[in-house]
Design a protein around this motif. Sequence first.
Motif, PDB file in Angstrom:
ATOM      1  N   ARG A 122      17.370 -12.014 -36.874  1.00  0.00           N
ATOM      2  CA  ARG A 122      18.439 -12.560 -37.717  1.00  0.00           C
ATOM      3  C   ARG A 122      19.634 -12.996 -36.867  1.00  0.00           C
ATOM      4  O   ARG A 122      20.194 -14.085 -37.074  1.00  0.00           O
ATOM      5  N   ARG A 123      20.033 -12.176 -35.915  1.00  0.00           N
ATOM      6  CA  ARG A 123      21.167 -12.544 -35.059  1.00  0.00           C
ATOM      7  C   ARG A 123      20.859 -13.792 -34.233  1.00  0.00           C
ATOM      8  O   ARG A 123      21.714 -14.673 -34.067  1.00  0.00           O
ATOM      9  N   HIS A 124      19.636 -13.869 -33.722  1.00  0.00           N
ATOM     10  CA  HIS A 124      19.232 -15.044 -32.958  1.00  0.00           C
ATOM     11  C   HIS A 124      19.268 -16.291 -33.835  1.00  0.00           C
ATOM     12  O   HIS A 124      19.774 -17.346 -33.431  1.00  0.00           O
ATOM     13  N   ALA A 125      18.736 -16.187 -35.062  1.00  0.00           N
ATOM     14  CA  ALA A 125      18.716 -17.330 -35.982  1.00  0.00           C
ATOM     15  C   ALA A 125      20.132 -17.777 -36.334  1.00  0.00           C
ATOM     16  O   ALA A 125      20.429 -18.977 -36.374  1.00  0.00           O
ATOM     17  N   GLU A 126      21.015 -16.826 -36.594  1.00  0.00           N
ATOM     18  CA  GLU A 126      22.393 -17.180 -36.955  1.00  0.00           C
ATOM     19  C   GLU A 126      23.106 -17.884 -35.805  1.00  0.00           C
ATOM     20  O   GLU A 126      23.810 -18.885 -36.011  1.00  0.00           O
ATOM     21  N   ALA A 127      22.910 -17.370 -34.584  1.00  0.00           N
ATOM     22  CA  ALA A 127      23.577 -17.975 -33.428  1.00  0.00           C
ATOM     23  C   ALA A 127      23.049 -19.375 -33.158  1.00  0.00           C
ATOM     24  O   ALA A 127      23.822 -20.316 -32.907  1.00  0.00           O
ATOM     25  N   ARG A 128      21.724 -19.537 -33.204  1.00  0.00           N
ATOM     26  CA  ARG A 128      21.141 -20.855 -32.925  1.00  0.00           C
ATOM     27  C   ARG A 128      21.476 -21.850 -34.035  1.00  0.00           C
ATOM     28  O   ARG A 128      21.747 -23.029 -33.757  1.00  0.00           O
ATOM     29  N   CYS A 129      21.470 -21.413 -35.274  1.00  0.00           N
ATOM     30  CA  CYS A 129      21.801 -22.302 -36.384  1.00  0.00           C
ATOM     31  C   CYS A 129      23.245 -22.786 -36.259  1.00  0.00           C
ATOM     32  O   CYS A 129      23.536 -23.971 -36.473  1.00  0.00           O
ATOM     33  N   ALA A 130      24.149 -21.894 -35.882  1.00  0.00           N
ATOM     34  CA  ALA A 130      25.550 -22.285 -35.704  1.00  0.00           C
ATOM     35  C   ALA A 130      25.693 -23.337 -34.612  1.00  0.00           C
ATOM     36  O   ALA A 130      26.461 -24.303 -34.764  1.00  0.00           O
ATOM     37  N   PRO A 151      14.143 -27.644 -34.676  1.00  0.00           N
ATOM     38  CA  PRO A 151      14.502 -26.795 -33.533  1.00  0.00           C
ATOM     39  C   PRO A 151      14.819 -25.360 -33.936  1.00  0.00           C
ATOM     40  O   PRO A 151      14.497 -24.419 -33.208  1.00  0.00           O
ATOM     41  N   LEU A 152      15.429 -25.177 -35.099  1.00  0.00           N
ATOM     42  CA  LEU A 152      15.743 -23.819 -35.544  1.00  0.00           C
ATOM     43  C   LEU A 152      14.474 -23.000 -35.740  1.00  0.00           C
ATOM     44  O   LEU A 152      14.365 -21.868 -35.247  1.00  0.00           O
ATOM     45  N   VAL A 353      11.219 -15.829 -43.263  1.00  0.00           N
ATOM     46  CA  VAL A 353      11.498 -17.042 -44.040  1.00  0.00           C
ATOM     47  C   VAL A 353      12.812 -16.889 -44.807  1.00  0.00           C
ATOM     48  O   VAL A 353      13.663 -17.790 -44.817  1.00  0.00           O
ATOM     49  N   HIS A 354      12.989 -15.737 -45.443  1.00  0.00           N
ATOM     50  CA  HIS A 354      14.223 -15.507 -46.186  1.00  0.00           C
ATOM     51  C   HIS A 354      15.438 -15.504 -45.257  1.00  0.00           C
ATOM     52  O   HIS A 354      16.510 -16.030 -45.617  1.00  0.00           O
ATOM     53  N   ALA A 355      15.276 -14.930 -44.072  1.00  0.00           N
ATOM     54  CA  ALA A 355      16.396 -14.905 -43.119  1.00  0.00           C
ATOM     55  C   ALA A 355      16.775 -16.304 -42.674  1.00  0.00           C
ATOM     56  O   ALA A 355      17.962 -16.649 -42.588  1.00  0.00           O
ATOM     57  N   LEU A 356      15.781 -17.145 -42.395  1.00  0.00           N
ATOM     58  CA  LEU A 356      16.068 -18.515 -41.964  1.00  0.00           C
ATOM     59  C   LEU A 356      16.692 -19.334 -43.087  1.00  0.00           C
ATOM     60  O   LEU A 356      17.655 -20.085 -42.867  1.00  0.00           O
ATOM     61  N   ALA A 357      16.146 -19.212 -44.295  1.00  0.00           N
ATOM     62  CA  ALA A 357      16.704 -19.963 -45.424  1.00  0.00           C
ATOM     63  C   ALA A 357      18.137 -19.525 -45.709  1.00  0.00           C
ATOM     64  O   ALA A 357      19.022 -20.358 -45.936  1.00  0.00           O
ATOM     65  N   ASP A 358      18.389 -18.227 -45.701  1.00  0.00           N
ATOM     66  CA  ASP A 358      19.722 -17.719 -45.975  1.00  0.00           C
ATOM     67  C   ASP A 358      20.717 -18.189 -44.914  1.00  0.00           C
ATOM     68  O   ASP A 358      21.829 -18.628 -45.228  1.00  0.00           O
ATOM     69  N   THR A 359      20.299 -18.115 -43.650  1.00  0.00           N
ATOM     70  CA  THR A 359      21.171 -18.548 -42.554  1.00  0.00           C
ATOM     71  C   THR A 359      21.479 -20.031 -42.643  1.00  0.00           C
ATOM     72  O   THR A 359      22.626 -20.468 -42.468  1.00  0.00           O
ATOM     73  N   LEU A 360      20.463 -20.837 -42.926  1.00  0.00           N
ATOM     74  CA  LEU A 360      20.634 -22.288 -42.997  1.00  0.00           C
ATOM     75  C   LEU A 360      21.574 -22.686 -44.138  1.00  0.00           C
ATOM     76  O   LEU A 360      22.505 -23.483 -43.948  1.00  0.00           O
ATOM     77  N   LEU A 361      21.350 -22.118 -45.321  1.00  0.00           N
ATOM     78  CA  LEU A 361      22.198 -22.458 -46.467  1.00  0.00           C
ATOM     79  C   LEU A 361      23.633 -21.986 -46.263  1.00  0.00           C
ATOM     80  O   LEU A 361      24.587 -22.718 -46.559  1.00  0.00           O
ATOM     81  N   ALA A 362      23.803 -20.777 -45.753  1.00  0.00           N
ATOM     82  CA  ALA A 362      25.149 -20.235 -45.563  1.00  0.00           C
ATOM     83  C   ALA A 362      25.924 -21.040 -44.525  1.00  0.00           C
ATOM     84  O   ALA A 362      27.106 -21.356 -44.725  1.00  0.00           O
ATOM     85  N   THR A 363      25.268 -21.404 -43.429  1.00  0.00           N
ATOM     86  CA  THR A 363      25.955 -22.125 -42.359  1.00  0.00           C
ATOM     87  C   THR A 363      26.327 -23.538 -42.788  1.00  0.00           C
ATOM     88  O   THR A 363      27.454 -24.008 -42.549  1.00  0.00           O
ATOM     89  N   LEU A 364      25.398 -24.252 -43.424  1.00  0.00           N
ATOM     90  CA  LEU A 364      25.703 -25.603 -43.890  1.00  0.00           C
ATOM     91  C   LEU A 364      26.800 -25.601 -44.955  1.00  0.00           C
ATOM     92  O   LEU A 364      27.698 -26.455 -44.942  1.00  0.00           O
ATOM     93  N   ALA A 365      26.749 -24.644 -45.881  1.00  0.00           N
ATOM     94  CA  ALA A 365      27.753 -24.593 -46.944  1.00  0.00           C
ATOM     95  C   ALA A 365      29.136 -24.297 -46.379  1.00  0.00           C
ATOM     96  O   ALA A 365      30.150 -24.793 -46.899  1.00  0.00           O
TER      97      ALA A 365
END
Length: 404
Positions: A122-130, A151-152, A353-365
């Motif tokens: 989760r931390r890796h996904a959040e950092a890379r998504c940002a 890429p994410l 999958v839930h972690a990636l979707a949550d990270t993607l939606l939260a970061t874009l929003a």
Amino acid sequence: MRQETPDGRTGRDARCPAHHLPEDPGSLVDPYSALEDLRGTGPVVRVRLYGRFDVWWVTSYAAAVAALESPDLASDQRCVHPDLAEHVSPMRLGLIDKDPPDHTRLRTEVLRALSGDLPTFRRHAEARCAELVDALVPQCSTDLLPALIEPLVDETTGAFLGLPQRVDTALRTAADRLLRPMASIDARRQILEARLALRRHVRTGPPPGSGHRTAPGLRGDAPSDEWVDVLLQMYGAGRRSTTDFLATLLLDFLSQEGWSARCRTPRGRRLVTDEYLRLDGPIVRGVWRFARADTYLAGTPIAVGDIVIVSLALADRDPAVFPTPARLDPERAPNRHLQFGHGTHRCIGVPLVHALADTLLATLARRFPEARTPGDDPAHRCGRVSVFRGPARVPAALGSRRPP
């Protein structure tokens, strides 16, 4: 269980006439209308695939759950009748294609590793998504598929599995070929070639002690064939289905009025994610099972060796379970969709999958709350040949960028 006609024919050549499906329903702009025609004929329907062979197609939610729970329907393709063996894809090689006791042992090991490493993932996904979102240019239009989603998913999935960090075009091409529909003998050859190419890639992973994140089984210089196959499926199928789902989610959801407001809370993001999984998930064709014995499913006789395909897309649009099933309802709860399967073979990648979707939606929003897509236009669905369903493009007008 064997049937006989007046002229003495028995077995598979004496079956009821089969319904014909479009050759590649997953590539259609609207595959659901074609599939819905089957629902009225019964919960288990005889269907001819690719004009070459017949299978049993499960159309209702109740029959789907029964099929996925049935001990008489195996995941192992070795239970298939010899006459049908050539129609089963050689991509069936990983965890979801095994039965107990092998499935139980491998699943336990994978879940143990996954549960311990999910916070790191989760931390890796959040950092890379940002990083990826910050690289988007404000007030411009861009295709979010190559700029953000691919890429994410590629990098976070590869890192979690302990695969080499190099993610090149050749690797992605081989992974996607592994997921081609079995529409021809030539497709089978391409799938076999892709499997060999991916095996070589997995075996060139980071050496022990390199400090690189490893998955269970990659504990030595030479992972076992069994673990290579597990990792192949988790990377190939997991990467593609997750990419396709996230692309479908963003393509349509970012066209909805007030989408960013719905993403302010974890609950709002989770409800949206589950509703898009139900409404237009990546698995259209369904989950394959093979009858290990003569049995019945929803009152329909199934002969030993038969192929049964559980249509998750139809199950998830069953009006007996989901009111107004063809309508997007971001507040739908409970939402017992079957896109991740059911029972002992439920997908182990659900939290990823839930972690990636949550990270993607939260970061874009948070960073681009004014971003808009044109919606699920048919032009964005062209050019895909895969067992999974997803758009080829996710064009978005980004609008202004908010500070972190």
